[in-house]
Write a protein that holds these residues in place. Structure first.
Motif, PDB file in Angstrom:
ATOM      1  N   MET B   1       0.991  -1.600  -0.298  1.00 20.20           N
ATOM      2  CA  MET B   1       0.191   0.255   0.098  1.00 20.20           C
ATOM      3  C   MET B   1       0.966   0.815  -0.434  1.00 20.20           C
ATOM      4  O   MET B   1       1.976   1.471   0.823  1.00 20.20           O
ATOM      5  N   ASP B   2      -0.022   2.340  -0.620  1.00 20.14           N
ATOM      6  CA  ASP B   2       1.443   3.928  -0.334  1.00 20.14           C
ATOM      7  C   ASP B   2       1.403   4.225   0.780  1.00 20.14           C
ATOM      8  O   ASP B   2      -0.312   4.245   1.039  1.00 20.14           O
ATOM      9  N   GLN B   3       2.194   4.656   1.433  1.00 21.95           N
ATOM     10  CA  GLN B   3       2.331   5.355   2.369  1.00 21.95           C
ATOM     11  C   GLN B   3       2.307   7.066   2.615  1.00 21.95           C
ATOM     12  O   GLN B   3       3.269   7.285   3.318  1.00 21.95           O
ATOM     13  N   LEU B   5       2.346  10.400   2.347  1.00 20.20           N
ATOM     14  CA  LEU B   5       0.792  11.013   3.057  1.00 20.20           C
ATOM     15  C   LEU B   5      -0.108  11.880   2.219  1.00 20.20           C
ATOM     16  O   LEU B   5      -0.914  12.658   2.531  1.00 20.20           O
ATOM     17  N   GLU B   9      -5.040   8.462  -0.310  1.00 18.66           N
ATOM     18  CA  GLU B   9      -5.209   6.985   0.818  1.00 18.66           C
ATOM     19  C   GLU B   9      -4.888   7.518   1.750  1.00 18.66           C
ATOM     20  O   GLU B   9      -5.280   8.103   3.122  1.00 18.66           O
ATOM     21  N   GLY B  10      -3.403   9.072   1.768  1.00 19.71           N
ATOM     22  CA  GLY B  10      -2.923   9.662   2.838  1.00 19.71           C
ATOM     23  C   GLY B  10      -4.152  10.734   3.705  1.00 19.71           C
ATOM     24  O   GLY B  10      -4.144  11.041   4.542  1.00 19.71           O
ATOM     25  N   GLY B  13      -7.002   9.658   5.213  1.00 18.01           N
ATOM     26  CA  GLY B  13      -6.517   8.971   6.300  1.00 18.01           C
ATOM     27  C   GLY B  13      -6.096   9.851   7.198  1.00 18.01           C
ATOM     28  O   GLY B  13      -6.927  10.313   8.304  1.00 18.01           O
ATOM     29  N   VAL B  14      -5.668  11.470   6.415  1.00 13.98           N
ATOM     30  CA  VAL B  14      -6.113  12.406   7.436  1.00 13.98           C
ATOM     31  C   VAL B  14      -7.636  13.241   7.578  1.00 13.98           C
ATOM     32  O   VAL B  14      -7.486  13.405   8.863  1.00 13.98           O
ATOM     33  N   PHE B  16      -9.931  11.058   8.228  1.00 14.58           N
ATOM     34  CA  PHE B  16     -10.645   9.545   9.414  1.00 14.58           C
ATOM     35  C   PHE B  16     -10.232  10.724  10.412  1.00 14.58           C
ATOM     36  O   PHE B  16     -10.943  11.045  11.652  1.00 14.58           O
ATOM     37  N   LEU B  17      -9.058  10.763  10.339  1.00 13.57           N
ATOM     38  CA  LEU B  17      -8.392  11.165  12.192  1.00 13.57           C
ATOM     39  C   LEU B  17      -9.250  12.422  12.455  1.00 13.57           C
ATOM     40  O   LEU B  17      -9.161  12.290  14.088  1.00 13.57           O
ATOM     41  N   PHE B  56     -17.465   7.193   6.172  1.00 10.57           N
ATOM     42  CA  PHE B  56     -16.150   5.829   5.936  1.00 10.57           C
ATOM     43  C   PHE B  56     -16.525   4.630   5.182  1.00 10.57           C
ATOM     44  O   PHE B  56     -16.030   4.051   4.922  1.00 10.57           O
ATOM     45  N   LEU B  57     -17.500   4.464   6.098  1.00  6.77           N
ATOM     46  CA  LEU B  57     -18.212   3.011   6.043  1.00  6.77           C
ATOM     47  C   LEU B  57     -18.940   2.809   4.587  1.00  6.77           C
ATOM     48  O   LEU B  57     -19.551   1.895   4.793  1.00  6.77           O
ATOM     49  N   ASN B  58     -19.437   3.804   3.463  1.00  4.43           N
ATOM     50  CA  ASN B  58     -19.481   3.280   2.052  1.00  4.43           C
ATOM     51  C   ASN B  58     -21.631   3.681   2.517  1.00  4.43           C
ATOM     52  O   ASN B  58     -21.519   3.144   1.652  1.00  4.43           O
TER      53      ASN B  58
END
Lengths: 107, 176
Positions: B1-3, B5, B9-10, B13-14, B16-17, B56-58
């Protein structure tokens, strides 16, 4: 990795447990009836988050959890309406919404 | 996976945080605030974060419903009740004396630890196949077919709740 929390089931389960625990804490700690109602809403939303997480990650039919959550919302709205009108009626009769002042039936 | 930032996806993820932080902070404000209005504000922040989690849960439809019903209706109704019935400012609001808080912390902590342990230690079995995608179209058709009885019942519940709220709050209006 912190950035991929959104694709793990445990994140949502722990958030649901946290909301539920916050609701329990608030129910025991608040003195006013409106504060208790707010904590009750937190408990219900913790349950909804759990439902939606299982729905997304585990369920074979992904509409079931969404429908369950919509019904939880309907029940919560009805509960809030009834509870608020009871609180207004109590306030009219006792001029207080503090749960510890409402002791007419206490033995 | 591409990590990275700065990948899509990064950034997701931000976001989501941020939503997680809003949910947790809103819940803590809602149960710990001294004044009821601030509790309601914390509650609406928490519900906004939860709506983002649903996204985020579709489930964008349920996320919108969460915003409409909870933030738009329930929080506003609670604010009306606070305006009609809040105790005067000089009285103590909200907090109970030490014992209630202590029991609250113990009970809440036990519930949280128990639930978190159970959910992380259990082995959840994932469904082999999904029979549909959970889109709004499928949601609507299953509401009208498999769950039509429940749908009718909840409309009856809401009707009874509205009438009951009117009956409870109506007497005493002409006296004041």
């Amino acid at each position: 990795m912190m950035l991929f929390l959104s694709s793990q089931l445990n994140t949502y389960l722990i958030i649901g447990a946290f909301l539920f625990a916050c609701g329990i804490y608030g129910l025991l700690q608040h003195r006013s009836l409106i504060g208790m109602l707010i904590s009750g809403e937190l408990v219900l939303s913790g349950a909804s988050v759990n439902m939606m997480a299982f729905n997304r990650f585990l369920a074979p039919d992904p509409t079931v959890g969404q429908i369950f959550t919509l019904f939880i919302m309907g029940i919560a709205a009805a509960e809030a309406a009834i509870a608020l009108s009871i609180i207004i009626a109590v306030y009219r009769n006792y001029k207080t919404i503090d749960a510890e002042d409402l002791q007419d039936l206490q033995g | 996976m591409d990590q990275n930032l700065y990948s899509a996806e990064g950034l997701a993820g931000v976001v989501f945080l941020g939503l997680l932080a809003a949910t947790v902070a809103g819940a803590l404000i809602a149960v710990n605030a001294k004044r009821l209005v601030r509790s309601v504000a914390g509650l609406s922040l928490c519900f906004t974060g939860v709506a983002g989690l649903y996204y985020f849960l579709n489930s964008p439809f349920v996320a919108l419903m969460e915003l409409l019903i909870y933030v738009g209706a329930v929080c506003v109704a609670i604010i009306f009740a606070v305006m009609l019935a809040e105790p005067r400012a000089e009285e103590k609001v909200g907090k109970s004396s030490g014992l209630g808080s202590l029991f609250g912390v113990i009970a809440g902590g036990l519930v949280f630890i128990g639930l978190a342990t159970v959910s992380t230690k259990s082995h959840w079995s994932i469904a082999k196949t999904k029979i549909n995608t959970g889109s709004v179209t499928e949601l609507g058709s299953s509401l009208m077919t498999s769950y039509s009885m429940v749908f009718e019942l909840i409309s009856v519940v809401l009707l009874v709740a509205i009438i009951g709220a009117l009956v409870l709050a109506l007497p005493g209006r002409d006296k004041e």
